[in-house]
Motif scaffolding. Structure first.
Motif, PDB file in Angstrom:
ATOM      1  N   THR A 234       0.723  -1.172   0.078  1.00 25.06           N
ATOM      2  CA  THR A 234      -0.082  -0.086  -0.003  1.00 25.06           C
ATOM      3  C   THR A 234       0.828   1.289   0.039  1.00 25.06           C
ATOM      4  OG1 THR A 234      -1.488  -1.230   1.560  1.00 25.06           O
ATOM      5  CG2 THR A 234      -1.910   1.355   1.095  1.00 25.06           C
ATOM      6  N   LYS A 236       1.118   5.100   0.567  1.00 19.88           N
ATOM      7  CA  LYS A 236       0.522   5.971   1.417  1.00 19.88           C
ATOM      8  C   LYS A 236       1.241   7.035   1.933  1.00 19.88           C
ATOM      9  CE  LYS A 236       1.578   3.594   5.851  1.00 19.88           C
ATOM     10  NZ  LYS A 236       0.963   2.947   6.881  1.00 19.88           N
ATOM     11  N   HIS A 237       0.506   8.391   2.407  1.00 14.94           N
ATOM     12  CA  HIS A 237      -0.838   8.418   2.369  1.00 14.94           C
ATOM     13  C   HIS A 237      -1.236   9.577   1.212  1.00 14.94           C
ATOM     14  CE1 HIS A 237       0.331   7.386   6.294  1.00 14.94           C
ATOM     15  NE2 HIS A 237      -0.608   6.771   6.300  1.00 14.94           N
ATOM     16  N   MET A 280      -3.608   3.985   0.023  1.00  9.95           N
ATOM     17  CA  MET A 280      -4.419   4.737   1.343  1.00  9.95           C
ATOM     18  C   MET A 280      -4.666   5.939   1.021  1.00  9.95           C
ATOM     19  SD  MET A 280      -3.571   4.238   5.417  1.00  9.95           S
ATOM     20  CE  MET A 280      -3.786   2.279   5.200  1.00  9.95           C
ATOM     21  N   SER A 282      -5.261   9.787   2.573  1.00 10.92           N
ATOM     22  CA  SER A 282      -4.725  10.542   3.503  1.00 10.92           C
ATOM     23  C   SER A 282      -5.644  11.289   4.652  1.00 10.92           C
ATOM     24  CB  SER A 282      -3.587  11.443   2.946  1.00 10.92           C
ATOM     25  OG  SER A 282      -2.765  12.206   4.133  1.00 10.92           O
ATOM     26  N   ASP A 315      -8.089   5.494   5.601  1.00  7.05           N
ATOM     27  CA  ASP A 315      -7.371   5.521   6.859  1.00  7.05           C
ATOM     28  C   ASP A 315      -8.262   5.445   7.937  1.00  7.05           C
ATOM     29  OD1 ASP A 315      -5.158   5.223   8.539  1.00  7.05           O
ATOM     30  OD2 ASP A 315      -4.047   6.800   7.678  1.00  7.05           O
TER      31      ASP A 315
END
Length: 841
Positions: A234, A236-237, A280, A282, A315
């Motif tokens: 993943t 992120k973010h 992901m 944020s 998240d």
């Protein structure tokens, strides 16, 4: 209220609206990315065929991701969630010391429940996501690598790929499918509490590292992509979390769209090109609009222009921060492009039901649901989850020897050696001869938890002991092994005391562990107002003992005084469980030759003043030490030993003495009480006879806790000074302060509830002066199920004999009755700020 709290509940201010008018919306800024993982017609056909058989309830269940503390295998059997997670500091059975087999058993139970169609009619396998951000960091005995800030200093993409592959192997050994890594934030303000999760302030390193870590976790297309020893990654973010105003976690990024791409998006260019399968969203806002609700960024830019065909996961209840949303209802997030709700706590059930109803009412288009579920299924097919054996029967499951494997620890040791940055080395005092008499001092010298930082077993990295790291080594351990083998002398003395005067003192000190918003700072002064580590350095200097400082930190800090008091100064960042590798660099071999030279170079500029926010390529660039700085052996030391030590801050943002503000503040520790029983709280859930404790969310993740008392015992919670030492809080009494508790009661209070303080009188046992204040009436006046403050005049404790210069327990809450109570803040507040509710004039 903290800035985090303000951004969490206040949106679209006039300033934000004004900025929004001027911001660009130009998808041409963003690149068209060709992923290494192409679409597969056979997989696409499977996705569409399966989608055509699914009910609306089954589809929405794929979009719900609850947390292991809030669901059971029976819930999984009934609803068929597409995924689930363990939050930082959450463990199978609520047991911090769960064995790898316990993790496998839970993975197997959830998997079998997900493919059992007896209730929900679905046989789609679920997947487990975990925060393995510097190794498999929730699992006891795992290899913990240096945090990203140290890896950035190493600037070695090949090493990063090895680290990621080792992490994937240890994760697969516990039956888990999916890792919430890598973090690809470009950090522009070191006051941010997640600075150590970033590799650099410059996107150059971030971009190359993102590709390397995605390859290490997932493998490469056409070779070993998502094989038996790989996990879903993943990036992120998304997007801009490293560039919020004042470094405020979950705050507002006001960069132009061009800067958003140039500075904050380069990790996504690298990670998505390498084939990352999930992104992901944020917590932060961009020009006042929460990213979780930004259709432009999530859909038009990420999925449209950049061509991302995996899924977007939220998240921790991030959807609930969107204007007009709650944790239990947020069609805006789905419409914006969120594919999976990360919904810990018991909000998952109403969120699932509300989302189904919103589709039926036309608030969410069925086509948007089909798109989200298609993305989830596509990744599951690519990962082979429909074909692989169940978690307990996979290739690496149950191979306990892979957790903390020696090969992985050797990779981590290399990373430690290459991440160290030498800032100062007067008279070439380093490297040290192992035949000397070396004193190793400082509270981080023999403390694996402190050297590992946040996201270490527990979410905040707190409440850990060296025994929680089997196989790990402290920094002192490395010195002890090598010095003793070479015939020298080595003594561990955290406080700096000694019998025989040493030839040199190696002092290991630095920041206490923290994670996310709990690490946000108003400035970069190290140990402001409490210069205990500086005092230790000066103690050695006054005794004519050369000082080598090893600084543990999650960011560059203003340490001018500490630099002045050191003959050599090493930025060690947060090295993880392989602390012994520090000695590999700082010590010569027994043959008096260099073992390993310094390789690390600053990937963050070092500040010249406490409030300097400085980054590479700034128009005005005047740091104390520049990006890319790092001495090697034999280099001339460039730093003066007369750096300016005085400062004046532009604004004093300090608050009253904190006992608890989302985490326990030093010097206090937290205990659970029941009768005469007492146990230290070292996990996100804990029980004792007649009382249960668990962390909960108020504004951000796990920033409060809940107590449930059964009513059979005199039970409660206690904060006390570490080791029972007396602490001087007389200044609070002089300010006529109150003890303020922010709490929420869930039921009427029928039995007395007491808040107490304990102090120690000269010659008596600790806690011999005690005061109890009955808060039952005040508690019942608070609105049920709403957060409220109760403030108690400190005179109420003083009149009962409490001496505030000898406090051992600043706060204890007990009751013999049944009680359900949550607490988010415990602190001292001056009378000028607000009058006390309970007064004793």
């Amino acid at each position: 209220m903290s800035m985090t709290g303000l951004f969490a509940c206040t949106h679209d201010t006039s300033a934000d609206k004004e900025l929004t008018k001027t911001q660009q919306s130009n998808t041409e800024i963003w690149p068209v990315i060709v992923s290494e993982v192409p679409k597969d017609d056979a997989i696409e056909a499977k996705v569409q065929q399966l989608l055509s058989t699914m009910t609306l309830a089954q589809k929405v269940a794929q979009m719900i991701q609850p947390e292991i503390r809030d669901i059971t295998a029976e819930d999984m059997r009934k609803y068929g969630f597409g995924s689930y997670l363990n939050g930082g500091g959450s463990f199978p059975n609520g047991n911090k010391h769960s064995t790898p087999q316990d993790w496998i058993d839970l993975a197997e139970a959830m998997y079998q429940a997900s493919i059992d169609d007896s209730i929900d009619g679905s046989t789609i396998p679920t997947m487990w996501g975990t925060d393995a951000v510097h190794g498999h960091n929730n699992v006891i005995g795992a290899t913990l690598f240096p945090h990203n800030i140290g890896l950035g200093a190493a600037n070695n993409p090949e090493l990063i790929e090895k680290i990621a592959k080792a992490t994937a192997t240890e994760v697969m050994a516990t039956g888990i499918d999916w890792v919430f890594a890598p973090t690809v934030a470009t950090v522009r303000d070191d006051r941010w509490g997640r600075t150590y999760e970033g590799y650099s302030e410059d996107p150059e390193i971030v971009k190359s590292y993102a590709a390397s870590i995605v390859h290490g976790l997932q493998g490469q297309a056409g070779k070993d992509f998502l094989g038996n020893d790989r996990v879903i990654s993943t990036v992120k973010h998304f997007i801009g979390d490293g560039g919020t105003v004042a470094g405020d976690d979950q705050g507002n990024n006001i960069a132009s769209e061009q800067v958003l791409f140039d500075i904050h998006a380069q990790g996504y260019v690298g990670g998505l090109t390498a084939g990352a399968q999930s992104v992901m969203a944020s917590f932060n806002s961009w020009h006042g609009k929460k990213i979780h609700g930004s259709k432009y960024l999530l859909n038009d830019v990420l999925k449209g222009r950049m061509g991302f065909d995996g899924f977007v996961v939220g998240d921790w209840n991030g959807h609930g921060q969107i204007a007009g949303c709650s944790n239990e209802s947020c069609p805006q997030a789905v419409n914006a492009g969120l594919d999976i709700f990360m919904v810990p706590t018991d909000a998952w059930k109403p969120l699932l039901e509300n989302t189904i109803a919103q589709v039926q009412a036309g608030d969410i288009a069925m086509s948007r649901i089909d798109d989200a579920v298609s993305r989830i299924l596509r990744v599951k097919f690519r990962a082979g989850l429909f074909d692989k054996p169940s978690p307990a029967k996979r290739q690496y499951s149950g191979k306990i020897e892979l957790i903390g494997h020696d090969d992985h620890r050797k990779i981590a040791q290399q990373a430690v050696r290459e991440s160290l940055v030498l800032l100062k080395n007067n008279n070439n005092i380093l490297p040290l001869s192992p035949k000397m008499n070396i004193l190793v001092a400082g509270d981080a010298a023999h403390n694996i938890g402190k050297q590992s930082g946040g996201w270490t077993i527990t979410w905040q990295g707190t409440n850990n002991e060296n025994s929680d790291f089997p196989g790990g080594t402290s920094i002192y351990d490395g010195f002890a092994t090598q010095v003793k083998a070479a015939g020298g002398q080595v003594v561990l003395s955290p406080d700096g005391s000694y019998i025989n005067k040493p030839d040199v003192a190696v002092v290991v000190f630095g920041e206490e562990p923290y994670a996310e918003g709990h690490g946000d700072r108003a400035n970069l002064v190290y140990q402001r107002g409490n210069k205990t580590d500086l005092a230790l350095l000066k103690q050695f200097k006054s005794q004519g003992i050369p000082v080598v400082s090893v600084f543990i930190s999650g960011r560059p800090m203003w340490v001018n005084a500490e630099l002045n008091a050191s003959d050599a100064f090493v930025a060690a960042w947060l090295p993880g469980t392989e602390g012994k590798a520090v000695a590999d660099v700082l010590l010569k071999g027994s043959d008096e030759k260099i073992n390993h030279d310094f390789k690390g170079k600053l990937s963050f500029s070092w500040p010249k003043s406490p409030e300097q926010i400085v980054n590479r390529n700034d128009e005005v660039y005047e740091p104390l030490l520049p990006y890319g700085f790092g001495l090697t052996y034999g280099d001339a030391s460039l730093l003066s030993s007369e750096l300016e030590e005085t400062y004046q801050l532009s604004e004093d943002l300090s608050v009253g003495t904190q006992v608890f503000n989302g985490k326990v503040q030093k010097p206090w520790v937290m205990n659970l009480l029941s009768g005469n029983e007492q146990v230290a709280i070292n996990s996100s859930t804990q029980t004792l006879t007649g009382i249960k404790y668990r962390t909960i969310d108020k504004v951000i993740q796990e920033d409060a806790f809940k107590l449930a008392l059964g009513g059979q015992h005199n039970a409660g919670i206690q904060f006390m000074s570490a080791n029972g030492f007396r602490e001087d809080l007389s200044a609070e009494q002089e300010k006529k302060a109150a003890l303020v508790v922010e709490l929420k009661r869930e039921n009427p209070i029928k039995s007395p509830v007491y808040i107490s303080m304990n102090c120690e009188s000269e010659g008596d046992a600790q806690g011999s002066c005690r005061a109890d204040v009955n808060i039952t009436e005040a508690l019942n006046k608070t609105a049920q199920s709403q957060w409220s403050d109760i403030a108690i005049d400190l005179n109420c404790f003083a009149k009962q004999g409490v001496s505030f210069d000898k406090i051992v327990v600043p706060f204890e809450l007990r009751s013999e009755g049944a009680l359900s109570l949550s607490i988010s803040q415990i602190h001292f507040q001056s009378e000028a700020d607000a009058p006390a509710h309970i007064q004793c004039n």
